[in-house]
Design an enzyme around this catalytic site. Structure first.
Site, PDB file in Angstrom:
ATOM      1  N   ASN A 151      63.914  36.591  60.792  1.00  0.00           N
ATOM      2  CA  ASN A 151      64.719  35.599  60.334  1.00  0.00           C
ATOM      3  C   ASN A 151      64.017  34.152  60.461  1.00  0.00           C
ATOM      4  O   ASN A 151      64.422  33.043  60.129  1.00  0.00           O
ATOM      5  CB  ASN A 151      66.106  35.830  60.968  1.00  0.00           C
ATOM      6  CG  ASN A 151      65.844  35.891  62.646  1.00  0.00           C
ATOM      7  OD1 ASN A 151      64.821  36.266  63.010  1.00  0.00           O
ATOM      8  ND2 ASN A 151      67.036  35.507  63.287  1.00  0.00           N
ATOM      9  N   GLU A 247      64.537  39.152  73.702  1.00  0.00           N
ATOM     10  CA  GLU A 247      65.569  38.508  73.322  1.00  0.00           C
ATOM     11  C   GLU A 247      66.271  39.252  72.045  1.00  0.00           C
ATOM     12  O   GLU A 247      65.663  39.584  71.177  1.00  0.00           O
ATOM     13  CB  GLU A 247      65.173  37.029  72.417  1.00  0.00           C
ATOM     14  CG  GLU A 247      66.043  36.057  72.284  1.00  0.00           C
ATOM     15  CD  GLU A 247      66.531  36.253  70.977  1.00  0.00           C
ATOM     16  OE1 GLU A 247      67.959  36.691  70.702  1.00  0.00           O
ATOM     17  OE2 GLU A 247      66.018  35.840  69.879  1.00  0.00           O
ATOM     18  N   CYS A 281      70.077  34.867  65.384  1.00  0.00           N
ATOM     19  CA  CYS A 281      70.656  35.591  66.830  1.00  0.00           C
ATOM     20  C   CYS A 281      71.961  35.041  67.305  1.00  0.00           C
ATOM     21  O   CYS A 281      72.792  35.539  67.849  1.00  0.00           O
ATOM     22  CB  CYS A 281      69.546  35.647  67.502  1.00  0.00           C
ATOM     23  SG  CYS A 281      67.943  36.763  67.046  1.00  0.00           S
TER      24      CYS A 281
END
Length: 473
Positions: A151, A247, A281
């Site tokens: 992304n 993450e 995210c």
């Protein structure tokens, strides 16, 4: 176009290649090398050999290399943005913003390279410590394995490679299979900037095949991963004593309290919900609005969302384009339909065409629906009401994730209450949870991960603290 593996400062052919297609129009972009396990071991060997040069390289030289990479990116900004738009279907204006952020990330890394330091330790603060002088230094870990998602194919690479190089480590990078071209471009920039051969290696292909080697090889001292909670947990449980930074996912929430100026906050929330098709995210997924303003909020939110233009990511006025795969479109449609069948009210969207899932707004969603409690990673949000501010905090915390949360309120007491009680890595007061600047500490709690990114904080993760003590008397 054919892209080989980048190992030891040069391109090396792979035994097999996979087709890379544009997610928007399915046009063939390139054939990408698929690394074998032996290729991965060669990359680790190259990084292991280069680590001595990196350790001995003065901080100012590491900083100058990082500054050159930032300059190359600035010179090629539009070209890099088009590359991201083609391989990731990220709208061009969002891709351009990512390149600008990547420039800042490498610039911050250059700054941090120049100020890595330890501290003196007051040894005489304890009995028996008198007559001793002690100080600490920070030393690089060695070889770092970095695994990045699709992304943010340039900036999330920068958040791993930048601090690793700044701290004097060498790197084996495994970029997302859909977005390898951005990573290879960065490798070429570092090579031109003078980074020693082997200090940055890129292996593409099967994540499971490459990951198995990275986890098991003792020459890898740290794995830094951004991706799904399931893969992150597996890495954490099977990496032995390697240092791990994760993450992972989120279903970020924003709370809108009574009394806020909706005309100011709604455009911001719409952007935080639908930027890059919600494939962020910290994209807003859950919106909790005070019951006294929910009707007005919903009406204005839907109206603002209707302004978004869907289409070709290479067109300047496109806001929404294709999701990363057609499979993700199908999954999103299933989740939205399930929520509607179980009582949610569809106010906008809910359909897809040619890989583009229309911006979707749901109201009164049961909180056990996937579009609420799982990470949807799509242009889908739901709006639910709350009566009491404490209830809103409980609603936000009722999640297995905890990356960032946003609060809009005019009451300082409520803001401080949220800051104390929200179970997240970052509380954004009068800001959306999608807000991030690249020098701030960034990371989550619960299933959103462990460790922190943000260049200064990543450098701390990627170095070892050593104590040096002298007996002076």
């Amino acid at each position: 176009m054919k892209k080989d593996l980048w190992i030891g400062g040069e391109y090396r052919s792979a035994a097999s290649y996979n087709e890379l297609k544009n997610p928007y129009n399915l046009e063939l972009l390139a054939k990408i090398g698929s690394a074998s396990q032996e290729d991965v071991r060669l990359a680790i060997s190259a990084a292991h050999q280069a680590k001595t040069m990196m350790v001995e390289m003065p901080a100012f030289e590491r900083a100058e290399i990082l500054e050159k990479v930032a300059r190359f990116l600035r010179d090629d900004l539009d070209e890099c943005a088009r590359l991201i738009a083609m391989e990731a279907a990220k709208p061009l204006k969002a891709a351009r913003a990512e390149v600008n952020r990547t420039i800042m990330t490498y610039t911050f890394a250059a700054h941090e390279a120049r100020r890595i330091h330890g501290e003196t330790v007051p040894m005489d603060a304890a009995p028996g410590g008198q007559g001793s002088l002690a100080f600490t230094v920070r030393e690089p870990l060695g070889v770092i394995a970095a695994i990045t998602p699709f992304n943010f194919p340039m900036n999330l690479v920068a958040h791993k490679v930048g601090p690793a190089i700044a701290a004097g480590n060498s790197v084996v990078l495994k970029p997302a299979s859909q977005t390898p071209l951005s990573a290879y471009r960065i490798a070429e920039y570092f090579h031109t900037a003078g980074l020693p051969a082997g200090a940055l290696n890129i292996v593409t292909g099967s994540g499971s095949k490459i990951g198995e080697v990275l986890k098991k090889d003792d020459r890898i001292k740290m794995i830094t991963f951004t991706g799904s909670p399931e893969v992150g947990r597996y890495i954490r449980e099977h990496s032995g004593l390697k240092r791990v930074t994760l993450e992972l996912g989120s279903n970020s929430a924003v709370v809108v309290d009574e009394g806020v100026q909706l005309n100011k906050v709604i455009p911001r929330i719409v952007n935080g919900a639908f930027a890059y098709q919600g494939q962020v995210c910290i994209s807003i997924q859950r919106i909790f609005v005070h019951e006294s303003i929910i009707d007005e909020f919903t009406e204005q939110f839907v109206s603002e969302t209707r302004k978004l233009k869907a289409g070709n990511p290479l067109e300047e006025d496109t806001d929404i384009s294709a999701m990363i795969t057609r499979g993700d479109v199908e999954r999103t449609k299933q989740w939205v339909d399930e929520a509607i069948n179980n009582g949610a009210d569809l106010r906008l969207g809910g359909s897809a065409e040619e890989g583009i899932f229309q911006p979707t707004v749901l109201v009164n969603v049961p909180l056990n629906e996937k579009v609420s409690c799982e990470e949807v990673f799509a242009p889908v949000v739901h709006i639910n009401s709350f009566r009491d501010f404490s209830e809103a905090i409980d609603l936000v915390n009722d999640s297995k994730y905890g990356l960032q949360a946003g609060i809009f309120t005019n009451d300082i007491h409520k803001a401080l209450q949220a800051a104390k009680k929200l179970e997240v890595g970052g509380v954004m007061i009068n800001e959306i949870p999608t807000f991030r600047v690249d020098q701030m500490p960034y990371g989550g709690v619960k299933m959103s991960g462990m460790g922190r990114e943000g260049i200064k904080y990543a450098v701390e993760e990627m170095t070892e603290l050593k104590l040096i003590s002298f007996k002076t008397e």
